[in-house]
Design a protein around this motif. Structure first.
Motif, PDB file in Angstrom:
ATOM      1  N   ILE A   1       6.754 -12.054  -2.030  1.00  0.00           N
ATOM      2  CA  ILE A   1       7.019 -10.487  -2.392  1.00  0.00           C
ATOM      3  C   ILE A   1       5.939  -9.938  -3.188  1.00  0.00           C
ATOM      4  O   ILE A   1       5.526  -8.648  -3.196  1.00  0.00           O
ATOM      5  N   ALA A   2       5.307 -10.698  -4.034  1.00  0.00           N
ATOM      6  CA  ALA A   2       4.309 -10.550  -4.969  1.00  0.00           C
ATOM      7  C   ALA A   2       3.068 -10.134  -4.350  1.00  0.00           C
ATOM      8  O   ALA A   2       2.221  -9.192  -4.646  1.00  0.00           O
ATOM      9  N   TYR A   3       2.683 -10.931  -3.310  1.00  0.00           N
ATOM     10  CA  TYR A   3       1.681 -10.436  -2.656  1.00  0.00           C
ATOM     11  C   TYR A   3       1.575  -9.064  -1.775  1.00  0.00           C
ATOM     12  O   TYR A   3       0.784  -8.351  -1.667  1.00  0.00           O
ATOM     13  N   ASN A   4       2.947  -8.680  -1.210  1.00  0.00           N
ATOM     14  CA  ASN A   4       3.176  -7.551  -0.566  1.00  0.00           C
ATOM     15  C   ASN A   4       3.332  -6.560  -1.539  1.00  0.00           C
ATOM     16  O   ASN A   4       2.572  -5.539  -1.213  1.00  0.00           O
ATOM     17  N   ASN A   5       3.526  -6.688  -2.977  1.00  0.00           N
ATOM     18  CA  ASN A   5       3.486  -5.718  -3.812  1.00  0.00           C
ATOM     19  C   ASN A   5       2.092  -5.713  -4.384  1.00  0.00           C
ATOM     20  O   ASN A   5       1.641  -4.235  -4.456  1.00  0.00           O
ATOM     21  N   LEU A   6       1.267  -6.459  -4.300  1.00  0.00           N
ATOM     22  CA  LEU A   6      -0.339  -6.373  -4.531  1.00  0.00           C
ATOM     23  C   LEU A   6      -0.843  -5.212  -3.514  1.00  0.00           C
ATOM     24  O   LEU A   6      -1.521  -4.565  -3.386  1.00  0.00           O
ATOM     25  N   GLY A   7      -0.344  -5.874  -2.173  1.00  0.00           N
ATOM     26  CA  GLY A   7      -1.098  -5.101  -0.929  1.00  0.00           C
ATOM     27  C   GLY A   7      -0.533  -3.422  -1.142  1.00  0.00           C
ATOM     28  O   GLY A   7      -1.496  -2.698  -0.923  1.00  0.00           O
ATOM     29  N   ASN A   8       0.753  -3.253  -1.690  1.00  0.00           N
ATOM     30  CA  ASN A   8       1.316  -1.851  -1.877  1.00  0.00           C
ATOM     31  C   ASN A   8       0.241  -1.173  -3.035  1.00  0.00           C
ATOM     32  O   ASN A   8      -0.112   0.029  -2.776  1.00  0.00           O
ATOM     33  N   TYR A   9      -0.153  -1.923  -4.350  1.00  0.00           N
ATOM     34  CA  TYR A   9      -0.972  -1.257  -5.011  1.00  0.00           C
ATOM     35  C   TYR A   9      -2.211  -1.179  -4.425  1.00  0.00           C
ATOM     36  O   TYR A   9      -2.893   0.114  -4.579  1.00  0.00           O
ATOM     37  N   TYR A  10      -2.920  -1.987  -3.773  1.00  0.00           N
ATOM     38  CA  TYR A  10      -4.248  -1.870  -3.071  1.00  0.00           C
ATOM     39  C   TYR A  10      -4.328  -0.839  -2.147  1.00  0.00           C
ATOM     40  O   TYR A  10      -5.180   0.098  -1.999  1.00  0.00           O
ATOM     41  N   ASN A  11      -3.173  -0.519  -1.326  1.00  0.00           N
ATOM     42  CA  ASN A  11      -2.946   0.452  -0.478  1.00  0.00           C
ATOM     43  C   ASN A  11      -2.978   1.892  -1.166  1.00  0.00           C
ATOM     44  O   ASN A  11      -3.534   2.716  -0.603  1.00  0.00           O
ATOM     45  N   PHE A  12      -2.286   1.871  -2.045  1.00  0.00           N
ATOM     46  CA  PHE A  12      -2.318   3.366  -2.945  1.00  0.00           C
ATOM     47  C   PHE A  12      -3.396   3.540  -3.448  1.00  0.00           C
ATOM     48  O   PHE A  12      -3.785   4.766  -3.575  1.00  0.00           O
ATOM     49  N   LEU A  13      -4.349   2.526  -3.814  1.00  0.00           N
ATOM     50  CA  LEU A  13      -5.706   2.810  -4.386  1.00  0.00           C
ATOM     51  C   LEU A  13      -6.604   3.068  -3.122  1.00  0.00           C
ATOM     52  O   LEU A  13      -7.888   3.539  -3.638  1.00  0.00           O
ATOM     53  N   GLY A  14      -6.225   2.952  -2.113  1.00  0.00           N
ATOM     54  CA  GLY A  14      -7.160   3.188  -0.956  1.00  0.00           C
ATOM     55  C   GLY A  14      -8.083   2.158  -0.697  1.00  0.00           C
ATOM     56  O   GLY A  14      -9.111   2.065  -0.022  1.00  0.00           O
TER      57      GLY A  14
END
Length: 180
Positions: A1-14
Motif C-alpha cells: 500500500i505504501a508503494y502504491n501511495n508513493l506511486g500516486n504521489y509521484y504520479n501527481f507530481l508528473g
C-alpha cells in the motif's frame, strides 16, 4: 500500500518513471505475499502511467488484467472505469471500433450506477472520437445532448473538454469566429 501511495504521489507530481517504479513494486510485492486485495488498483495505476507515456498497447494489457480482477470482485464502478480507460487507450491507437465499443460499455454501466458525472465524461470522450473520425455531426449531436446539464455543473474539467471539442467542430466547419 505504501508503494502504491508513493506511486500516486509521484504520479501527481508528473514523475512518471518514479510512479511506475513504485506501482510495479506494489504489484510485485502483493503478488509475492499473495495479497489479492488491491492488485486491481495497482494494475489500473500502471496502465495509467503507460497511457501517459504513449504506450497504449501496454496500458490496455494492464487495464484488461485489472478488468478481470474487478469482474471477479463484482466491482461495477471499477469495471466501468476500466472500460473507459480501455476505450480511451484504443482511441489513442486510432482503433475506432474498439474505442467506441468500450466507451459505450462504460457509459451504459455508469448510467445504470447513477454516476452522471462519469456518463458526461464518457459522452465527451465519444464525441471526441467521432470528431477524430470525421463524424462532426454525430459529435455535435452528442455535445448538444449534454450542453445544458454540463454547463450548469461545477465540473470545470469536463466543461473545458466540452468547449475544446465544440471548438474543434467549429474550426472544421470554418466557423472561426464561433470557434474563438
Amino acid at each position: 500500500i505504501a508503494y502504491n501511495n508513493l506511486g500516486n504521489y509521484y504520479n501527481f507530481l508528473g514523475l512518471d518513471e518514479l510512479a511506475l517504479e513504485n506501482y510495479l513494486k506494489s504489484l510485485n510485492l502483493k503478488k509475492k505475499i499473495k495479497l489479492t486485495n488491491g492488485i486491481d488498483v495497482s494494475l489500473v495505476n500502471i496502465g495509467i502511467i503507460y497511457d501517459k507515456q504513449g504506450k497504449h498497447k501496454k496500458a490496455i494489457e494492464f487495464y484488461n488484467e485489472a478488468l478481470i480482477k474487478k469482474q471477479e470482485k463484482k466491482d461495477l464502478q471499477g469495471i466501468a472505469l476500466c472500460y473507459e480507460n480501455i476505450g480511451v487507450a484504443y482511441a489513442e491507437l486510432n482503433n475506432y471500433e474498439q474505442a467506441l465499443n468500450y466507451l459505450s460499455k462504460a457509459e451504459e454501466l455508469f448510467q445504470r450506477l447513477g454516476y452522471r458525472k462519469n456518463v458526461l465524461k464518457v459522452i465527451i470522450s465519444k464525441s471526441t472520437l467521432f470528431l477524430e473520425n470525421n463524424k462532426d455531426a454525430k459529435a455535435e449531436e452528442l455535445l448538444n445532448s449534454i450542453k445544458t446539464e454540463l454547463l450548469n455543473s461545477t465540473d470545470l474539467s469536463s466543461i473545458q473538454s466540452w468547449y475544446k471539442t465544440y471548438m474543434e467542430i467549429e474550426k472544421n466547419e470554418e466557423n472561426y469566429k464561433r470557434a474563438l
